[in-house]
Design a protein around this motif. Structure first.
Motif, PDB file in Angstrom:
ATOM      1  N   ALA A 299       0.811  -1.219   0.000  1.00  0.00           N
ATOM      2  CA  ALA A 299       0.000   0.000   0.000  1.00  0.00           C
ATOM      3  C   ALA A 299       0.846   1.271   0.000  1.00  0.00           C
ATOM      4  N   SER A 300       2.117   1.146   0.313  1.00  0.00           N
ATOM      5  CA  SER A 300       2.991   2.314   0.465  1.00  0.00           C
ATOM      6  C   SER A 300       3.617   2.717  -0.864  1.00  0.00           C
ATOM      7  N   LYS A 301       3.764   4.006  -1.023  1.00  0.00           N
ATOM      8  CA  LYS A 301       4.358   4.550  -2.245  1.00  0.00           C
ATOM      9  C   LYS A 301       5.855   4.799  -2.100  1.00  0.00           C
ATOM     10  N   GLU A 302       6.341   4.838  -0.869  1.00  0.00           N
ATOM     11  CA  GLU A 302       7.764   5.035  -0.645  1.00  0.00           C
ATOM     12  C   GLU A 302       8.203   4.231   0.569  1.00  0.00           C
ATOM     13  N   VAL A 303       9.487   3.889   0.594  1.00  0.00           N
ATOM     14  CA  VAL A 303      10.057   3.059   1.652  1.00  0.00           C
ATOM     15  C   VAL A 303      11.217   3.819   2.290  1.00  0.00           C
ATOM     16  N   VAL A 304      11.268   3.777   3.610  1.00  0.00           N
ATOM     17  CA  VAL A 304      12.323   4.454   4.352  1.00  0.00           C
ATOM     18  C   VAL A 304      12.991   3.435   5.275  1.00  0.00           C
ATOM     19  N   LEU A 305      14.299   3.291   5.124  1.00  0.00           N
ATOM     20  CA  LEU A 305      15.099   2.431   5.989  1.00  0.00           C
ATOM     21  C   LEU A 305      15.978   3.287   6.896  1.00  0.00           C
ATOM     22  N   GLU A 306      16.706   2.632   7.802  1.00  0.00           N
ATOM     23  CA  GLU A 306      17.641   3.400   8.619  1.00  0.00           C
ATOM     24  C   GLU A 306      18.670   4.092   7.729  1.00  0.00           C
ATOM     25  N   ILE A 307      19.219   3.337   6.778  1.00  0.00           N
ATOM     26  CA  ILE A 307      20.127   3.907   5.786  1.00  0.00           C
ATOM     27  C   ILE A 307      19.798   3.296   4.430  1.00  0.00           C
ATOM     28  N   PRO A 308      20.017   4.029   3.342  1.00  0.00           N
ATOM     29  CA  PRO A 308      19.943   3.385   2.031  1.00  0.00           C
ATOM     30  C   PRO A 308      21.062   2.347   1.953  1.00  0.00           C
ATOM     31  N   LEU A 309      20.749   1.129   1.556  1.00  0.00           N
ATOM     32  CA  LEU A 309      21.748   0.074   1.580  1.00  0.00           C
ATOM     33  C   LEU A 309      22.782   0.295   0.466  1.00  0.00           C
TER      34      LEU A 309
END
Length: 308
Positions: free
Chosen positions: A82-92
């Motif tokens: 359902a999400s249009k964007e993903v946020v992680l602690e850091i971009p891998l």
């Protein structure tokens, strides 16, 4: 004694297990035999923060897992889709990018051998730990203490069947890229490395010596944490995660409490823009008295647990 607090921090608070295991050092240690993989259902906790036009999912991860856990399905997958964007602690980063950033921070070109920096009473135990991991006693002599501690923990995890490639971030990042979803980070790799690399040497040595003391009990505690994560029990996870953590006040503040405040601030700002976002951070950040959810309360935001 501060039982396994260091390994708990490394396994759940920063994705160092994915990035910092030195390939050269890892090749010196005999690998663990590959076990037969059976699929086990896991239902880790998931929360949502929302208003009229913004939805932000909060998913707690474990960065290094054993193969065979089926967690990226049901409610977690529905929220991700359902999400249009993903946020992680850091971009891998790629391995090459990570090593380029890492290498200048881990080798001490001028200092005495690492063993000589340790308290004399710790040196025999340190050599014994290296032997258990399959390393010669001089293997880490040129490393800064913080990186020796991280590498010891990473090798122990891998020898015990944990696989950086099975970690939740790897799966989420791959799925996002396959679906064409933008992936951003709350921090940079340089920031995460800096939490350790800028510690005074005395604190780095204390961190390493703690790892020596905790070595034999470390995996049992990590197994317990992963079991609590798998069954979606953040309270139990938080209890294990935070046991004796107040005895590491500097690392606790740097690695957990301060970051939770900053991430809650980020979420508060993001709530001012419409859209649906999937945030995945270490499960330790979503449990305990200083969790991201608690910090969101200071912004009059409520994170609601999703039952699935």
């Amino acid at each position: 004694m501060i039982r396994t607090a260091k390994l708990r921090l490394l396994a759940t608070l920063a994705p160092l297990g994915m990035l910092l295991a030195s390939p050269t050092l890892a090749q010196q240690a005999a690998p663990a035999p590959a076990p037969a993989v059976t699929t086990v259902d896991a239902d880790p906790a998931l929360w949502v923060v929302k208003d009229d036009d913004t939805t932000i999912y909060l998913f707690g991860t474990v960065h290094v897992l054993k193969p065979g856990l089926s967690w990226f399905d049901e409610g977690v997958k529905k929220a991700f889709d359902a999400s249009k964007e993903v946020v992680l602690e850091i971009p891998l980063p790629s391995d090459a990018e990570a090593q380029k950033i890492l290498l200048p921070l881990v080798v001490d070109p001028d200092g005495p051998p690492l063993t000589e920096k340790l308290h004399p009473k710790k040196r025999a135990a340190y050599a014994a730990v290296l032997a258990k991991l399959g390393f010669p006693p001089t293997a880490f002599d040129k490393l800064y203490p913080w990186f020796a501690a991280v590498t010891m923990s990473n090798v122990l995890l891998q020898k015990s069947g944990y696989d950086p490639n099975s970690g939740a971030e790897r799966a989420i990042d791959a799925a996002a890229k396959a679906a064409g979803k933008p992936v951003t980070g709350l921090e940079t790799l340089e920031q995460q490395l800096g939490y350790f690399a800028t510690l005074p040497e005395a604190d780095q040595i204390a961190f390493l010596e703690l790892g020596i003391d905790d070595f034999d009990d470390g995996i049992k505690t990590i197994d317990e944490m992963v079991a609590n994560w798998s069954k979606g029990d953040p309270e139990a996870l938080g209890a294990v995660m935070n046991k004796d953590i107040d005895k590491l006040p500097k690392l606790y503040k740097i690695l957990l409490a301060d970051r939770n405040v900053r991430w809650a601030n980020w979420i508060d700002e993001r709530m001012k823009k419409p859209g649906t976002v999937f945030i995945a951070v270490g499960a330790g950040h979503l449990a305990g008295k200083d969790s991201v959810q608690v910090q969101l309360g200071t912004h009059h935001l409520t994170a609601t647990r999703i039952n699935y």
